[in-house]
Design a protein around this motif. Sequence first.
Motif, PDB file in Angstrom:
ATOM      1  N   GLU A 158      49.548  34.765  25.548  1.00  0.00           N
ATOM      2  CA  GLU A 158      50.700  34.392  24.780  1.00  0.00           C
ATOM      3  C   GLU A 158      51.937  34.559  23.894  1.00  0.00           C
ATOM      4  N   ARG A 159      51.762  34.953  23.267  1.00  0.00           N
ATOM      5  CA  ARG A 159      52.772  35.788  21.858  1.00  0.00           C
ATOM      6  C   ARG A 159      54.204  36.650  22.856  1.00  0.00           C
ATOM      7  N   MET A 160      53.657  37.130  23.532  1.00  0.00           N
ATOM      8  CA  MET A 160      54.114  37.708  24.459  1.00  0.00           C
ATOM      9  C   MET A 160      54.775  37.429  26.437  1.00  0.00           C
ATOM     10  N   GLY A 161      54.404  35.623  25.511  1.00  0.00           N
ATOM     11  CA  GLY A 161      55.382  35.423  27.073  1.00  0.00           C
ATOM     12  C   GLY A 161      54.348  34.427  27.530  1.00  0.00           C
ATOM     13  N   LEU A 162      52.584  35.207  27.833  1.00  0.00           N
ATOM     14  CA  LEU A 162      52.275  35.599  29.293  1.00  0.00           C
ATOM     15  C   LEU A 162      51.443  33.693  28.952  1.00  0.00           C
ATOM     16  N   SER A 163      51.059  32.796  30.272  1.00  0.00           N
ATOM     17  CA  SER A 163      50.664  32.176  29.922  1.00  0.00           C
ATOM     18  C   SER A 163      49.073  32.001  31.211  1.00  0.00           C
ATOM     19  N   LEU A 164      48.025  32.675  30.396  1.00  0.00           N
ATOM     20  CA  LEU A 164      46.582  33.077  31.089  1.00  0.00           C
ATOM     21  C   LEU A 164      46.252  31.503  30.597  1.00  0.00           C
ATOM     22  N   ASN A 165      44.624  31.815  32.291  1.00  0.00           N
ATOM     23  CA  ASN A 165      43.606  30.569  31.697  1.00  0.00           C
ATOM     24  C   ASN A 165      42.334  30.974  30.993  1.00  0.00           C
ATOM     25  N   PRO A 166      42.301  30.342  29.960  1.00  0.00           N
ATOM     26  CA  PRO A 166      40.938  31.157  28.866  1.00  0.00           C
ATOM     27  C   PRO A 166      39.646  30.871  29.805  1.00  0.00           C
ATOM     28  N   VAL A 167      39.267  30.209  30.530  1.00  0.00           N
ATOM     29  CA  VAL A 167      37.943  30.792  31.779  1.00  0.00           C
ATOM     30  C   VAL A 167      38.378  32.007  32.671  1.00  0.00           C
ATOM     31  N   GLU A 168      39.356  32.125  32.977  1.00  0.00           N
ATOM     32  CA  GLU A 168      39.283  32.934  33.996  1.00  0.00           C
ATOM     33  C   GLU A 168      39.728  34.035  33.243  1.00  0.00           C
ATOM     34  N   VAL A 169      40.115  34.411  31.872  1.00  0.00           N
ATOM     35  CA  VAL A 169      39.804  35.072  31.545  1.00  0.00           C
ATOM     36  C   VAL A 169      38.754  36.338  30.638  1.00  0.00           C
ATOM     37  N   ASP A 170      37.767  34.809  30.022  1.00  0.00           N
ATOM     38  CA  ASP A 170      36.337  34.548  30.269  1.00  0.00           C
ATOM     39  C   ASP A 170      35.647  35.690  31.165  1.00  0.00           C
ATOM     40  N   THR A 171      35.906  35.754  32.202  1.00  0.00           N
ATOM     41  CA  THR A 171      35.018  35.712  33.439  1.00  0.00           C
ATOM     42  C   THR A 171      35.733  37.252  33.591  1.00  0.00           C
ATOM     43  N   ALA A 172      36.644  37.770  33.546  1.00  0.00           N
ATOM     44  CA  ALA A 172      37.697  39.496  33.793  1.00  0.00           C
ATOM     45  C   ALA A 172      36.987  39.759  33.028  1.00  0.00           C
ATOM     46  N   PHE A 173      37.067  38.812  31.952  1.00  0.00           N
ATOM     47  CA  PHE A 173      36.284  39.885  30.239  1.00  0.00           C
ATOM     48  C   PHE A 173      34.887  40.718  30.670  1.00  0.00           C
ATOM     49  N   CYS A 174      33.828  39.281  30.731  1.00  0.00           N
ATOM     50  CA  CYS A 174      32.790  39.995  31.095  1.00  0.00           C
ATOM     51  C   CYS A 174      32.911  41.047  32.299  1.00  0.00           C
ATOM     52  N   GLN A 175      33.081  40.913  33.522  1.00  0.00           N
ATOM     53  CA  GLN A 175      33.153  42.130  34.129  1.00  0.00           C
ATOM     54  C   GLN A 175      33.781  44.036  33.637  1.00  0.00           C
ATOM     55  N   ALA A 176      34.898  43.068  33.004  1.00  0.00           N
ATOM     56  CA  ALA A 176      34.921  44.772  32.381  1.00  0.00           C
ATOM     57  C   ALA A 176      34.290  45.508  31.589  1.00  0.00           C
ATOM     58  N   TYR A 177      34.218  44.446  30.863  1.00  0.00           N
ATOM     59  CA  TYR A 177      32.750  45.122  29.230  1.00  0.00           C
ATOM     60  C   TYR A 177      31.923  45.802  29.977  1.00  0.00           C
ATOM     61  N   ARG A 178      30.766  44.508  31.205  1.00  0.00           N
ATOM     62  CA  ARG A 178      29.675  45.003  31.341  1.00  0.00           C
ATOM     63  C   ARG A 178      30.543  46.902  32.521  1.00  0.00           C
ATOM     64  N   HIS A 179      31.331  46.569  33.039  1.00  0.00           N
ATOM     65  CA  HIS A 179      32.044  47.830  33.266  1.00  0.00           C
ATOM     66  C   HIS A 179      32.319  49.320  32.482  1.00  0.00           C
ATOM     67  N   TYR A 180      32.973  48.785  31.718  1.00  0.00           N
ATOM     68  CA  TYR A 180      32.916  50.509  30.526  1.00  0.00           C
ATOM     69  C   TYR A 180      31.547  50.192  29.990  1.00  0.00           C
ATOM     70  N   SER A 181      30.690  49.045  30.183  1.00  0.00           N
ATOM     71  CA  SER A 181      29.420  49.213  29.157  1.00  0.00           C
ATOM     72  C   SER A 181      28.292  50.296  29.822  1.00  0.00           C
ATOM     73  N   SER A 182      28.956  50.342  31.110  1.00  0.00           N
ATOM     74  CA  SER A 182      27.762  51.282  32.328  1.00  0.00           C
ATOM     75  C   SER A 182      28.424  52.280  32.537  1.00  0.00           C
ATOM     76  N   LYS A 183      30.006  52.437  32.732  1.00  0.00           N
ATOM     77  CA  LYS A 183      30.271  53.542  32.970  1.00  0.00           C
ATOM     78  C   LYS A 183      30.063  54.559  31.687  1.00  0.00           C
ATOM     79  N   TYR A 184      30.500  53.836  30.412  1.00  0.00           N
ATOM     80  CA  TYR A 184      30.942  54.436  29.220  1.00  0.00           C
ATOM     81  C   TYR A 184      30.220  53.368  27.985  1.00  0.00           C
ATOM     82  N   PRO A 185      28.774  54.314  28.209  1.00  0.00           N
ATOM     83  CA  PRO A 185      28.139  53.681  27.318  1.00  0.00           C
ATOM     84  C   PRO A 185      28.237  54.093  25.498  1.00  0.00           C
ATOM     85  N   ASN A 186      28.173  53.652  24.731  1.00  0.00           N
ATOM     86  CA  ASN A 186      28.615  53.058  23.290  1.00  0.00           C
ATOM     87  C   ASN A 186      30.173  53.608  23.600  1.00  0.00           C
TER      88      ASN A 186
END
Length: 241
Positions: free
Chosen positions: A32-60
């Motif tokens: 929002e500080r950068m002028g973007l309006s996003l949905n927290p629930v959608e971002v949470d879902t996207a974060f979980c997917q991105a986190y799982r992907h990076y944890s699997s592909k690039y562990p630790n």
Amino acid sequence: MRAPLRWVLWDVKDTLLKVRTSVGEQYCREAERMGLSLNPVEVDTAFCQAYRHYSSKYPNYGVTQGLNGKTWWMGVVRDTLSQCRVQEPALLNTVAHNLYHHFSSAENWEVFPDSKKALESCSSLGLKLGVVSNFDNRLEAILRGCGLLSYFSFLITSEEAGVAKPSPAIFDQALQKCGVPADSIAHVGDHYVKDYLTSRSVGIHGFLLDRHNKHNQPDIPQEHRLGSLEELPSRLQQRLD
């Protein structure tokens, strides 16, 4: 004859402190500080997917693949926001950079009400304290900002160690720093495998912190379970008497 207890090792996230509000809310606030309006629930879902992907592909944090904590987390943020239809590369980089630094500060973390008293009680028993945590190298700054750093004689992060729990190798590094047999060390953490089973596999006295009574594994003796950190000093006292 059993060895007297000398050290207590600690997990950090969800043991001593937790993220203050949801990742989605914090990412949206920065966007929002950068002028973007996003949905927290959608971002949470996207974060979980991105986190799982990076944890699997690039562990630790990808430390064995040429990455580090900062590049890893910035990648997670960029992927999260890209899933939420933010495509401008410069904007993605700016938000990712800012969030990485914001999560270094105490304002994004909440210390559990029982944490400081437990650390103080352990110190007053004459025990030395150390940290063994699957965390990146911002941990020292976070603990300092939260008023916890001074309790610890050393910190071992998985990024610095090059290995993460549940590998016993990270506890082997802690044993070297403690300089005493494993039987003289306790470990406290909230994860059944990464904290409890792994610490006990190297001979350390593992305690499982189960604040919400969600672990129903039958192989955990009651004396190894903690409903809160308030219960810890009396358990450790038994190993000192």
